[in-house]
Design a protein around this motif. Structure first.
Motif, PDB file in Angstrom:
ATOM      1  N   VAL A  29      52.594  -7.935 -27.849  1.00 48.88           N
ATOM      2  CA  VAL A  29      53.397  -6.835 -27.309  1.00 48.88           C
ATOM      3  C   VAL A  29      52.625  -5.524 -27.406  1.00 48.88           C
ATOM      4  O   VAL A  29      52.618  -4.723 -26.477  1.00 48.88           O
ATOM      5  CB  VAL A  29      54.764  -6.764 -28.032  1.00 48.88           C
ATOM      6  N   GLN A  30      51.926  -5.308 -28.522  1.00 49.79           N
ATOM      7  CA  GLN A  30      51.127  -4.084 -28.677  1.00 49.79           C
ATOM      8  C   GLN A  30      50.040  -4.000 -27.615  1.00 49.79           C
ATOM      9  O   GLN A  30      49.800  -2.935 -27.054  1.00 49.79           O
ATOM     10  CB  GLN A  30      50.493  -4.033 -30.066  1.00 49.79           C
ATOM     11  N   ARG A  70      50.103  -5.005 -24.676  1.00 48.12           N
ATOM     12  CA  ARG A  70      50.689  -4.646 -23.375  1.00 48.12           C
ATOM     13  C   ARG A  70      51.295  -3.245 -23.397  1.00 48.12           C
ATOM     14  O   ARG A  70      51.884  -2.810 -22.412  1.00 48.12           O
ATOM     15  CB  ARG A  70      51.777  -5.653 -22.996  1.00 48.12           C
ATOM     16  N   GLY A  85      53.754  -2.321 -25.398  1.00 46.46           N
ATOM     17  CA  GLY A  85      55.180  -2.428 -25.671  1.00 46.46           C
ATOM     18  C   GLY A  85      55.587  -1.747 -26.963  1.00 46.46           C
ATOM     19  O   GLY A  85      54.775  -1.131 -27.656  1.00 46.46           O
ATOM     20  N   PRO A 119      62.527  -5.972 -22.675  1.00 42.06           N
ATOM     21  CA  PRO A 119      61.642  -7.112 -22.433  1.00 42.06           C
ATOM     22  C   PRO A 119      60.270  -7.013 -23.096  1.00 42.06           C
ATOM     23  O   PRO A 119      59.707  -8.015 -23.471  1.00 42.06           O
ATOM     24  CB  PRO A 119      61.496  -7.155 -20.914  1.00 42.06           C
ATOM     25  N   ASP A 120      59.735  -5.816 -23.238  1.00 47.08           N
ATOM     26  CA  ASP A 120      58.403  -5.685 -23.824  1.00 47.08           C
ATOM     27  C   ASP A 120      58.498  -5.060 -25.206  1.00 47.08           C
ATOM     28  O   ASP A 120      57.935  -4.004 -25.479  1.00 47.08           O
ATOM     29  CB  ASP A 120      57.488  -4.868 -22.905  1.00 47.08           C
ATOM     30  N   GLN A 175      59.588 -16.855 -25.296  1.00 48.98           N
ATOM     31  CA  GLN A 175      59.325 -15.436 -25.120  1.00 48.98           C
ATOM     32  C   GLN A 175      60.386 -14.764 -24.252  1.00 48.98           C
ATOM     33  O   GLN A 175      60.525 -13.560 -24.280  1.00 48.98           O
ATOM     34  CB  GLN A 175      57.937 -15.209 -24.520  1.00 48.98           C
ATOM     35  N   GLU A 176      61.135 -15.524 -23.448  1.00 47.68           N
ATOM     36  CA  GLU A 176      62.182 -14.928 -22.633  1.00 47.68           C
ATOM     37  C   GLU A 176      63.363 -14.496 -23.486  1.00 47.68           C
ATOM     38  O   GLU A 176      64.107 -13.613 -23.103  1.00 47.68           O
ATOM     39  CB  GLU A 176      62.630 -15.899 -21.541  1.00 47.68           C
ATOM     40  N   ARG A 220      59.505 -13.309 -29.991  1.00 44.54           N
ATOM     41  CA  ARG A 220      58.951 -11.958 -30.193  1.00 44.54           C
ATOM     42  C   ARG A 220      59.277 -11.417 -31.573  1.00 44.54           C
ATOM     43  O   ARG A 220      59.245 -10.224 -31.815  1.00 44.54           O
ATOM     44  CB  ARG A 220      59.457 -11.027 -29.090  1.00 44.54           C
TER      45      ARG A 220
END
Length: 165
Positions: free
Chosen positions: A17-18, A20, A22, A50-51, A105-106, A111
């Motif tokens: 996430v980082q 990207r 997020g 989401p992110d 992940q959805e 996460r």
């Protein structure tokens, strides 16, 4: 016997996430301070952003497996309770819940990352990689919260009615 704590550092779920750009929310309290309603709220936050990722301290190490099961069950309960939405339009896409081909992940489960303790000289630098510290309302952070503020990470907390909150 409980598995040994994970090596120190940023968990892969959080690092992804980082990378990207997020948002990483964290709580570095011992896990006994987290109650089910608080965890459900944090998981709901992950599903709505989401992110985003949640970074927790793996203390005790045996709690990670139970929290992952809790997150998976909460994802499934949430998916069956509300229709899927098209992210662009916000409209429902027919059917209910996660499709069988959905990846972890959805939902929130994929996460949530855990890391072990780190040495004193490294812990503020590592904690500073989070964007927001979420305090546990039933039993507040105390020393862990002060560490987060020293690391420059803002903290979201709620007032309580007892000494520990």
């Amino acid at each position: 016997m409980a598995p040994p704590p994970k090596s120190s550092g940023v968990p892969p779920e959080v690092a992804a996430v980082q990378n990207r750009g997020g948002v990483v929310a964290c709580n570095f309290n011992q896990l006994f301070k987290l109650d089910p309603p608080t965890l459900r709220g944090w998981l709901r936050l992950l599903r709505r952003v989401p992110d985003a990722a949640m970074w927790l301290l793996q203390l005790p190490a045996s709690a990670e497996a139970r929290l992952r099961i809790f997150a998976r069950e909460d994802d499934l309960a949430s998916a069956s309770a509300s229709p899927r939405r098209d992210r662009a339009s916000g409209r429902g896409r027919g059917g209910r819940g996660l499709h069988a081909s959905a990846s972890p992940q959805e939902g929130a489960e994929g996460r949530v990352g855990f890391s072990g303790r780190v040495g004193w000289q490294d812990h503020l630098v590592l904690k500073a990689r989070a964007n927001l510290s979420l305090d546990s309302p039933v039993f507040n952070s105390h020393t862990s919260g002060v560490d987060m503020l020293w690391a420059g990470v803002p903290m979201l907390t709620l007032p309580g009615e007892t000494m520990s909150s």
